[in-house]
Design a protein around this motif. Structure first.
Motif, PDB file in Angstrom:
ATOM      1  N   SER A  70       0.836  -1.178   0.000  1.00 25.14           N
ATOM      2  CA  SER A  70       0.000   0.000   0.000  1.00 25.14           C
ATOM      3  C   SER A  70       0.881   1.242   0.000  1.00 25.14           C
ATOM      4  N   ALA A  71       0.235   2.409  -0.102  1.00 23.80           N
ATOM      5  CA  ALA A  71       0.985   3.663  -0.120  1.00 23.80           C
ATOM      6  C   ALA A  71       1.890   3.759   1.103  1.00 23.80           C
ATOM      7  N   SER A  72       3.072   4.334   0.901  1.00 25.54           N
ATOM      8  CA  SER A  72       4.043   4.420   1.990  1.00 25.54           C
ATOM      9  C   SER A  72       3.548   5.376   3.070  1.00 25.54           C
ATOM     10  N   LEU A  73       3.603   4.919   4.305  1.00 24.03           N
ATOM     11  CA  LEU A  73       3.345   5.793   5.443  1.00 24.03           C
ATOM     12  C   LEU A  73       4.649   6.405   5.931  1.00 24.03           C
ATOM     13  N   LEU A  74       5.681   5.558   6.020  1.00 19.38           N
ATOM     14  CA  LEU A  74       6.998   6.005   6.480  1.00 19.38           C
ATOM     15  C   LEU A  74       7.998   5.835   5.350  1.00 19.38           C
ATOM     16  N   THR A  75       8.783   6.876   5.099  1.00 23.87           N
ATOM     17  CA  THR A  75       9.839   6.821   4.087  1.00 23.87           C
ATOM     18  C   THR A  75      11.155   7.238   4.735  1.00 23.87           C
ATOM     19  N   ILE A  76      12.140   6.367   4.626  1.00 22.77           N
ATOM     20  CA  ILE A  76      13.470   6.646   5.165  1.00 22.77           C
ATOM     21  C   ILE A  76      14.445   6.653   3.999  1.00 22.77           C
ATOM     22  N   GLU A  77      15.132   7.766   3.824  1.00 25.51           N
ATOM     23  CA  GLU A  77      16.048   7.940   2.698  1.00 25.51           C
ATOM     24  C   GLU A  77      17.459   8.218   3.217  1.00 25.51           C
ATOM     25  N   MET A 136      17.858   3.089  14.843  1.00 25.49           N
ATOM     26  CA  MET A 136      16.910   3.454  13.790  1.00 25.49           C
ATOM     27  C   MET A 136      15.561   3.844  14.388  1.00 25.49           C
ATOM     28  N   LEU A 137      15.064   3.066  15.366  1.00 26.83           N
ATOM     29  CA  LEU A 137      13.807   3.442  16.017  1.00 26.83           C
ATOM     30  C   LEU A 137      13.949   4.790  16.716  1.00 26.83           C
ATOM     31  N   ASN A 138      15.113   5.041  17.303  1.00 28.25           N
ATOM     32  CA  ASN A 138      15.341   6.325  17.963  1.00 28.25           C
ATOM     33  C   ASN A 138      15.312   7.486  16.972  1.00 28.25           C
ATOM     34  N   LEU A 139      15.796   7.259  15.764  1.00 28.89           N
ATOM     35  CA  LEU A 139      15.749   8.291  14.730  1.00 28.89           C
ATOM     36  C   LEU A 139      14.314   8.558  14.289  1.00 28.89           C
ATOM     37  N   ILE A 140      13.526   7.500  14.154  1.00 26.75           N
ATOM     38  CA  ILE A 140      12.136   7.646  13.721  1.00 26.75           C
ATOM     39  C   ILE A 140      11.310   8.351  14.793  1.00 26.75           C
ATOM     40  N   SER A 152      22.435  12.746   8.893  1.00 30.64           N
ATOM     41  CA  SER A 152      22.047  13.128   7.536  1.00 30.64           C
ATOM     42  C   SER A 152      20.940  12.194   7.078  1.00 30.64           C
ATOM     43  N   GLY A 153      20.361  12.498   5.917  1.00 32.55           N
ATOM     44  CA  GLY A 153      19.265  11.699   5.388  1.00 32.55           C
ATOM     45  C   GLY A 153      17.912  12.292   5.753  1.00 32.55           C
ATOM     46  N   ARG A 154      16.853  11.653   5.226  1.00 31.94           N
ATOM     47  CA  ARG A 154      15.492  12.154   5.450  1.00 31.94           C
ATOM     48  C   ARG A 154      14.608  11.055   6.012  1.00 31.94           C
ATOM     49  N   ILE A 155      13.727  11.448   6.933  1.00 33.04           N
ATOM     50  CA  ILE A 155      12.710  10.559   7.479  1.00 33.04           C
ATOM     51  C   ILE A 155      11.386  11.292   7.359  1.00 33.04           C
ATOM     52  N   MET A 156      10.403  10.659   6.694  1.00 33.66           N
ATOM     53  CA  MET A 156       9.118  11.308   6.448  1.00 33.66           C
ATOM     54  C   MET A 156       7.972  10.394   6.856  1.00 33.66           C
ATOM     55  N   LEU A 157       6.973  10.975   7.504  1.00 33.34           N
ATOM     56  CA  LEU A 157       5.750  10.270   7.864  1.00 33.34           C
ATOM     57  C   LEU A 157       4.621  10.871   7.048  1.00 33.34           C
ATOM     58  N   ALA A 158       4.029  10.049   6.189  1.00 33.95           N
ATOM     59  CA  ALA A 158       2.966  10.508   5.290  1.00 33.95           C
ATOM     60  C   ALA A 158       3.406  11.756   4.518  1.00 33.95           C
ATOM     61  N   GLY A 188       2.116  11.474  15.349  1.00 33.36           N
ATOM     62  CA  GLY A 188       1.509  10.159  15.232  1.00 33.36           C
ATOM     63  C   GLY A 188       2.439   8.968  15.285  1.00 33.36           C
ATOM     64  N   VAL A 189       3.559   9.092  16.013  1.00 32.29           N
ATOM     65  CA  VAL A 189       4.467   7.958  16.214  1.00 32.29           C
ATOM     66  C   VAL A 189       4.512   7.648  17.708  1.00 32.29           C
ATOM     67  N   ALA A 190       4.276   6.383  18.061  1.00 29.84           N
ATOM     68  CA  ALA A 190       4.370   5.947  19.459  1.00 29.84           C
ATOM     69  C   ALA A 190       5.261   4.724  19.517  1.00 29.84           C
ATOM     70  N   ARG A 191       5.837   4.476  20.711  1.00 32.36           N
ATOM     71  CA  ARG A 191       6.788   3.372  20.794  1.00 32.36           C
ATOM     72  C   ARG A 191       6.810   2.751  22.184  1.00 32.36           C
ATOM     73  N   THR A 192       7.333   1.537  22.206  1.00 33.45           N
ATOM     74  CA  THR A 192       7.771   0.926  23.452  1.00 33.45           C
ATOM     75  C   THR A 192       9.295   0.881  23.415  1.00 33.45           C
ATOM     76  N   PHE A 193       9.903   0.620  24.587  1.00 31.00           N
ATOM     77  CA  PHE A 193      11.358   0.679  24.693  1.00 31.00           C
ATOM     78  C   PHE A 193      11.927  -0.687  25.061  1.00 31.00           C
ATOM     79  N   GLN A 194      13.159  -0.906  24.626  1.00 32.24           N
ATOM     80  CA  GLN A 194      13.861  -2.148  24.937  1.00 32.24           C
ATOM     81  C   GLN A 194      13.991  -2.319  26.454  1.00 32.24           C
ATOM     82  N   LEU A 195      14.303  -1.237  27.142  1.00 31.37           N
ATOM     83  CA  LEU A 195      14.272  -1.200  28.604  1.00 31.37           C
ATOM     84  C   LEU A 195      13.033  -0.405  28.992  1.00 31.37           C
ATOM     85  N   VAL A 196      12.095  -1.080  29.652  1.00 30.73           N
ATOM     86  CA  VAL A 196      10.761  -0.510  29.874  1.00 30.73           C
ATOM     87  C   VAL A 196      10.842   0.848  30.559  1.00 30.73           C
TER      88      VAL A 196
END
Length: 243
Positions: free
Chosen positions: A2-9, A47-51, A59-65, A81-89
């Motif tokens: 489907s259409a990209s929601l997240l784009t990492i370049e 990578m999750l920390n960058l998002i 450098s580089g680009r990260i885009m949401l929608a 609109g980005v939420a996360r859990t952590f490796q260490l709670v």
């Protein structure tokens, strides 16, 4: 897809002379459940920390929608609109279970207040297996239950994109199956998810596609069954025990 929601370049993150993420690019389609895997130290959590905004890309680009989010503060990315859990709670230890989840509703993407936030938190606690424990201080909860709190809090913000950083780690076999079923249900309901995970049974069961990182570089991206059989991936990550 489907259409990209997240784009990492060509995302890159350098810590002095150490390049933790080295010009990595991939897209995540709306409604997709993507596995992000690789050996320890491969750059997955970075990578999750960058998002999520915990770190800014070098450098580089990260885009949401289509909206650039790379380098924005974490609280602004959460509102987008980005939420996360952590490796260490990470819970709010001075609060009880329902207060932790209400915090996610109040400060997240879809801001909900008052009785509506409490009702939402109660429903989410039941969904993650903590019905009847709303008033329990999270500091008195087990590690596994704190992980459930953290997931409920992330969901309370109604994110476009949910990032799960080894959320299944440490679960016993019955808890693991319950966790896999819950993640599957979230995805089937339309939630876009990136999961960093070492539990290969979960990756095989849940993720049609996965991206593999090793030493900060993307070494594979494709159908999970094909990627997990790739000799380079086996050498870099899976090893004899998991291959």
């Amino acid at each position: 897809m489907s259409a990209s929601l997240l784009t990492i370049e060509r995302a890159r993150k350098a810590f002095g002379g150490l390049i933790a993420v080295n010009d990595v690019s991939f897209d995540v389609g709306a409604g997709e459940l993507l596995g992000l895997i690789g050996p320890n130290g491969s750059g997955k959590t970075t990578m999750l920390n960058l998002i999520s905004g915990a770190l800014s890309p070098t450098s580089g680009r990260i885009m949401l929608a289509g909206q650039p989010i790379g380098g924005l503060p974490a609280h602004k990315i959460a509102r987008i609109g980005v939420a996360r859990t952590f490796q260490l709670v990470r819970v709010l230890p001075s609060m009880n279970a329902i207060e932790n989840v209400v915090a996610g509703a109040v400060f997240g993407h879809r801001r909900v207040w008052g009785d509506e936030a409490v009702d939402l938190a109660r429903d989410l606690l039941a969904r993650v297996g903590l019905k009847g424990r709303e008033a329990v201080p999270v500091a008195a909860m087990t590690y596994i239950d704190q992980k459930r709190i953290e997931l409920a809090r992330a969901l309370a913000s109604d994110p476009h994109l949910l990032l799960l950083d080894e959320w299944l780690a440490g679960l016993n076999p019955s808890e693991l199956q319950t966790g896999i079923d819950l993640i599957r249900q979230l995805n089937e309901q339309g939630r876009t998810i990136i999961m960093v995970e070492h539990v290969m049974d979960a990756i095989r069961s849940l993720c049609h596609r996965c991206v593999v990182m090793s030493s900060g570089i993307k070494i594979a991206d494709g159908n999970s069954s094909e990627v997990l059989a790739d000799p380079e991936v086996v050498r870099a990550y899976l090893g004899d025990d998991d291959a």
